[in-house]
Enzyme design. Structure first.
Site, PDB file in Angstrom:
ATOM      1  N   ARG A  78      16.282 -78.702 -88.484  1.00 29.15           N
ATOM      2  CA  ARG A  78      16.615 -78.806 -89.831  1.00 29.15           C
ATOM      3  C   ARG A  78      17.401 -78.253 -91.251  1.00 29.15           C
ATOM      4  NH1 ARG A  78      12.532 -83.974 -89.380  1.00 29.15           N
ATOM      5  NH2 ARG A  78      12.721 -84.128 -86.875  1.00 29.15           N
ATOM      6  N   ARG A 109       2.278 -90.727 -92.111  1.00 29.15           N
ATOM      7  CA  ARG A 109       2.861 -89.574 -92.136  1.00 29.15           C
ATOM      8  C   ARG A 109       1.688 -88.828 -92.558  1.00 29.15           C
ATOM      9  NH1 ARG A 109       7.934 -88.498 -90.323  1.00 29.15           N
ATOM     10  NH2 ARG A 109       8.006 -90.022 -88.926  1.00 29.15           N
ATOM     11  N   ARG A 149       5.144 -82.748 -85.923  1.00 31.09           N
ATOM     12  CA  ARG A 149       6.072 -82.056 -85.972  1.00 31.09           C
ATOM     13  C   ARG A 149       5.674 -80.923 -86.919  1.00 31.09           C
ATOM     14  NH1 ARG A 149      10.797 -80.227 -88.548  1.00 31.09           N
ATOM     15  NH2 ARG A 149      10.466 -81.254 -90.933  1.00 31.09           N
ATOM     16  N   ARG A 169       2.712 -82.501 -90.109  1.00 29.03           N
ATOM     17  CA  ARG A 169       2.531 -83.580 -89.598  1.00 29.03           C
ATOM     18  C   ARG A 169       2.262 -84.180 -88.512  1.00 29.03           C
ATOM     19  NH1 ARG A 169       6.897 -86.622 -86.599  1.00 29.03           N
ATOM     20  NH2 ARG A 169       8.866 -86.156 -87.337  1.00 29.03           N
ATOM     21  N   GLU A 226       9.241 -93.992 -92.687  1.00 25.47           N
ATOM     22  CA  GLU A 226       9.124 -94.424 -91.259  1.00 25.47           C
ATOM     23  C   GLU A 226       8.339 -94.849 -90.364  1.00 25.47           C
ATOM     24  OE1 GLU A 226      11.731 -91.377 -89.179  1.00 25.47           O
ATOM     25  OE2 GLU A 226      11.474 -91.908 -87.299  1.00 25.47           O
ATOM     26  N   THR A 284      11.566 -90.214 -80.868  1.00 17.72           N
ATOM     27  CA  THR A 284      11.771 -88.961 -80.762  1.00 17.72           C
ATOM     28  C   THR A 284      10.277 -88.678 -81.468  1.00 17.72           C
ATOM     29  OG1 THR A 284      12.483 -89.067 -83.350  1.00 17.72           O
ATOM     30  CG2 THR A 284      14.178 -88.784 -81.524  1.00 17.72           C
ATOM     31  N   GLU A 305      15.332 -83.729 -92.662  1.00 10.19           N
ATOM     32  CA  GLU A 305      16.469 -84.197 -91.797  1.00 10.19           C
ATOM     33  C   GLU A 305      17.476 -84.710 -92.474  1.00 10.19           C
ATOM     34  OE1 GLU A 305      15.057 -87.932 -89.901  1.00 10.19           O
ATOM     35  OE2 GLU A 305      16.637 -87.022 -88.216  1.00 10.19           O
ATOM     36  N   CYS A 362      10.554 -94.537 -84.215  1.00 14.79           N
ATOM     37  CA  CYS A 362      11.399 -93.653 -83.539  1.00 14.79           C
ATOM     38  C   CYS A 362      10.998 -93.542 -82.412  1.00 14.79           C
ATOM     39  CB  CYS A 362      12.170 -93.519 -83.662  1.00 14.79           C
ATOM     40  SG  CYS A 362      13.513 -91.946 -83.842  1.00 14.79           S
TER      41      CYS A 362
HETATM   42  P1  ADP Z   1       9.336 -85.097 -91.145  1.00 19.26           P
HETATM   43  O1  ADP Z   1       8.732 -83.665 -91.116  1.00 19.26           O
HETATM   44  O2  ADP Z   1       8.610 -86.368 -91.386  1.00 19.26           O
HETATM   45  O3  ADP Z   1       9.941 -85.757 -90.039  1.00 19.26           O
HETATM   46  P2  ADP Z   1      11.635 -84.381 -92.689  1.00 19.26           P
HETATM   47  O4  ADP Z   1      12.177 -83.335 -91.687  1.00 19.26           O
HETATM   48  O5  ADP Z   1      12.711 -85.803 -93.200  1.00 19.26           O
HETATM   49  O6  ADP Z   1      10.588 -85.721 -92.700  1.00 19.26           O
HETATM   50  O7  ADP Z   1      11.144 -83.664 -94.313  1.00 19.26           O
HETATM   51  C1  ADP Z   1      10.283 -84.085 -94.792  1.00 19.26           C
HETATM   52  C2  ADP Z   1      10.121 -83.546 -95.976  1.00 19.26           C
HETATM   53  O8  ADP Z   1       8.615 -82.221 -95.945  1.00 19.26           O
HETATM   54  C3  ADP Z   1      11.427 -82.738 -96.911  1.00 19.26           C
HETATM   55  O9  ADP Z   1      11.146 -82.051 -98.016  1.00 19.26           O
HETATM   56  C4  ADP Z   1      11.021 -81.319 -96.221  1.00 19.26           C
HETATM   57  O10 ADP Z   1      11.721 -80.060 -96.593  1.00 19.26           O
HETATM   58  C5  ADP Z   1       9.502 -80.990 -96.138  1.00 19.26           C
HETATM   59  N1  ADP Z   1       9.087 -80.530 -95.890  1.00 19.26           N
HETATM   60  C6  ADP Z   1       9.383 -80.159 -93.747  1.00 19.26           C
HETATM   61  N2  ADP Z   1       9.016 -78.226 -93.486  1.00 19.26           N
HETATM   62  C7  ADP Z   1       8.386 -78.117 -94.392  1.00 19.26           C
HETATM   63  C8  ADP Z   1       7.870 -76.816 -94.806  1.00 19.26           C
HETATM   64  N3  ADP Z   1       7.624 -75.888 -93.536  1.00 19.26           N
HETATM   65  N4  ADP Z   1       7.269 -76.766 -95.520  1.00 19.26           N
HETATM   66  C9  ADP Z   1       7.559 -77.385 -97.031  1.00 19.26           C
HETATM   67  N5  ADP Z   1       8.210 -78.499 -97.200  1.00 19.26           N
HETATM   68  C10 ADP Z   1       8.099 -78.784 -95.623  1.00 19.26           C
HETATM   69  N1  DAR Z   2      18.632 -90.837 -87.270  1.00 19.95           N
HETATM   70  C1  DAR Z   2      17.794 -91.567 -86.203  1.00 19.95           C
HETATM   71  C2  DAR Z   2      16.397 -91.725 -85.859  1.00 19.95           C
HETATM   72  C3  DAR Z   2      16.583 -89.514 -85.229  1.00 19.95           C
HETATM   73  C4  DAR Z   2      15.014 -89.182 -85.174  1.00 19.95           C
HETATM   74  N2  DAR Z   2      14.826 -88.631 -86.177  1.00 19.95           N
HETATM   75  C5  DAR Z   2      14.253 -89.903 -87.126  1.00 19.95           C
HETATM   76  N3  DAR Z   2      13.291 -90.629 -86.276  1.00 19.95           N
HETATM   77  N4  DAR Z   2      13.463 -89.459 -88.316  1.00 19.95           N
HETATM   78  C6  DAR Z   2      19.043 -91.572 -84.794  1.00 19.95           C
HETATM   79  O1  DAR Z   2      19.280 -92.080 -83.742  1.00 19.95           O
HETATM   80  O2  DAR Z   2      19.644 -90.154 -85.497  1.00 19.95           O
END
Ligand code: ADP
Ligand code: DAR
Length: 342
Positions: free
Chosen positions: A295, A215, A266, A112, A211, A259, A300, A257
Site C-alpha cells: 500500500r 480497529r 494486518r 492492527r 469500517e 478481506t 489503502e 469486508c
Molecule cells: P488499515 O491498516 O486499518 O487497513 P490503512 O491501510 O488505510 O488502514 O492504514 C491506516 C493508517 O495507518 C494510514 O494512515 C497508514 O498510513 C497508517 N499505517 C499503516 N501501516 C503503518 C505503519 N507500519 N507505520 C505507520 N503508519 C502506518
Molecule cells: N474498497 C473495497 C474494499 C477492499 C478491501 N479493503 C478494505 N476492506 N478496506 C473494494 O472492494 O475495493
C-alpha cells in the site's frame, strides 16, 4: 431490484461471481437484521473500480449469502467452504529478532486487528442509537485500561479539522469519506459515534466505528515487530475480558469486508526500498512469495512517497495470527536482503 450489468472492464470479485442465476436465487433474501443482497453489493455496483465489491451486514450475511460470499472468500483467501479458521497469537517461543537494528530501512511498524461486537449488526446497517450504545460500551472498557495502555478517548464530533488532519497525517487516525465505505453505508451519520482512543505516547490506539466497529492498533517507530505485537496481544487479552466479539467457527473474527475475516489482522511496516522500487519484477516476486501486499504510505488507495512503501501480510483468513506474523517477518527480511544486495 434488477440484475446489475457490469462493463466488460470491471474486474471486481463481485462482477466475477454474481451470475444472473445467483442473483435471482438471493435477491429476495433478508437477514434477521434486514440486510439484503442489494445492500451487500451496493458498493461494488456504485464503484466499478472495486477490487472486492461486497460488504456484510451481520454474521448471518456470510451464511445467508454464502453462494456469493463463499466464492469470493475462496478466490481471495484460498479458503474453501469446507475449511475452518484457527486462531493462535502465542509467540512466546518465536525468536523474532529486530529486523533493522541500524534503522536503515524500516521507519515504523504497526499491527492492527478489526473487531465487531457480538449482538450488534455491522456498521453497514447499524442504527444511530446502536452505534452510540456500542461507542459507550467500548469507551467504558478502554478507559479502564492500565499501565502502558492507559489513555484517553477523543470523539470525532467536536474535534477540530486541524486536529483531525494532524492525526491523519501522523498516521494515527482513519481518513474520512472513502467512497467504497460510503456506498456500503459505513459512513452514515458521520461523524456521530466515531472516535479514537490512544495511550499517552500513541503506541496503542483504537478506532471506534470506522469500517469495523473497532480497529485495535499497536504501532511504533522502528522495526521491533515482536514488541508491537506483544503490546497488541496484551491489549486484546484485557479488552476481551469485558467485550464479546463476533466470531465464527468457520470464518474466525467477523468483519464488514470479507478481506478482513479470520485474524482480521494486518501487520505492516513503512519501509524505504529505493533500489527495489526500480526493480519492480524482483520486488513483486518477493511480495508474491511471502504472501504480502503493498500500500502507499497514507494507507489503502494511496501511493508510495520517496520509495517508502507500506508492506503488510495479505493472508488474514486460514492462517493464525502467528502464521500471518511469520509472513510479514520473513517477507520483510527478504526485502531488506534484496535491497541490500541490489
Ligand atoms: P488499515 O491498516 O486499518 O487497513 P490503512 O491501510 O488505510 O488502514 O492504514 C491506516 C493508517 O495507518 C494510514 O494512515 C497508514 O498510513 C497508517 N499505517 C499503516 N501501516 C503503518 C505503519 N507500519 N507505520 C505507520 N503508519 C502506518
Ligand atoms: N474498497 C473495497 C474494499 C477492499 C478491501 N479493503 C478494505 N476492506 N478496506 C473494494 O472492494 O475495493
Amino acid at each position: 431490484m434488477t440484475y446489475p450489468t457490469f462493463p466488460p472492464s470491471t474486474t471486481s470479485y463481485l462482477s466475477k461471481y454474481l451470475t444472473k442465476e445467483l442473483f435471482e436465487a438471493l435477491k429476495d433474501k433478508k437477514t434477521v437484521n434486514g440486510f439484503t443482497l442489494d445492500m451487500a453489493i451496493k458498493s461494488g455496483v456504485e464503484n466499478l473500480d472495486s477490487s472486492i465489491g461486497v460488504y456484510a451486514g451481520d454474521e448471518e450475511s456470510y451464511e445467508l449469502f454464502a453462494p456469493l460470499f463463499d466464492k469470493i472468500i475462496e478466490d481471495y483467501h484460498g479458503f474453501g467452504a469446507n475449511k475452518r479458521h484457527k486462531s493462535d497469537r502465542d509467540i512466546h517461543n518465536k525468536s523474532y529478532k529486530e529486523l533493522d537494528s541500524k534503522g536503515e530501512y524500516i521507519l515504523s511498524t504497526r499491527v492492527r486487528v478489526g473487531r465487531n461486537l457480538a449482538g450488534f449488526p455491522l456498521g453497514t446497517i447499524i442504527s444511530k442509537e446502536q452505534r452510540y450504545e456500542l461507542e459507550q460500551r467500548v469507551v467504558d472498557v478502554l478507559k479502564e485500561l492500565k499501565g502502558e495502555l492507559e489513555g484517553e478517548y477523543y470523539p470525532l464530533m467536536g474535534m477540530s479539522r486541524e486536529t483531525q488532519n494532524r492525526l491523519i497525517n501522523d498516521h494515527f487516525l482513519f481518513k474520512e469519506g472513502d467512497r467504497f465505505l460510503e456506498s456500503a453505508g459505513l459512513n452514515r451519520d458521520w461523524a456521530e459515534g466515531r472516535g479514537i482512543f490512544h495511550n499517552y505516547n500513541k503506541t496503542f490506539l483504537v478506532w471506534v466505528n470506522e469500517e469495523d466497529q473497532l480497529r485495535i492498533i499497536s504501532m511504533q517507530k522502528g522495526g521491533n515487530l515482536k514488541e508491537v505485537f506483544e503490546r497488541l496481544v496484551t491489549a486484546l487479552d484485557a479488552i476481551e475480558q469485558k467485550l464479546s466479539f463476533s466470531y465464527s467457527e468457520r470464518l474466525g473474527y467477523i468483519s464488514s469486508c470479507p478481506t478482513n475475516l479470520g485474524t482480521a489482522m494486518r501487520a505492516s511496516v513503512h519501509i524505504k526500498l529505493p533500489k527495489l522500487a526500480n526493480n519492480i519484477d524482483k520486488f513483486n516476486s518477493i511480495i508474491k512469495k511471502y504472501h504480502l501486499q503493498i500500500r502507499g504510505v497514507d494507507g489503502e488507495h494511496t501511493q508510495s512517497k520517496g520509495a517508502v512503501f507500506d508492506i503488510s501480510n495479505r493472508r488474514r483468513l486460514g492462517v493464525t495470527e502467528v502464521e500471518a506474523l511469520d509472513d510479514i517477518y520473513s517477507g520483510v527480511e527478504a526485502l531488506i536482503e534484496a535491497e541490500r544486495v541490489s
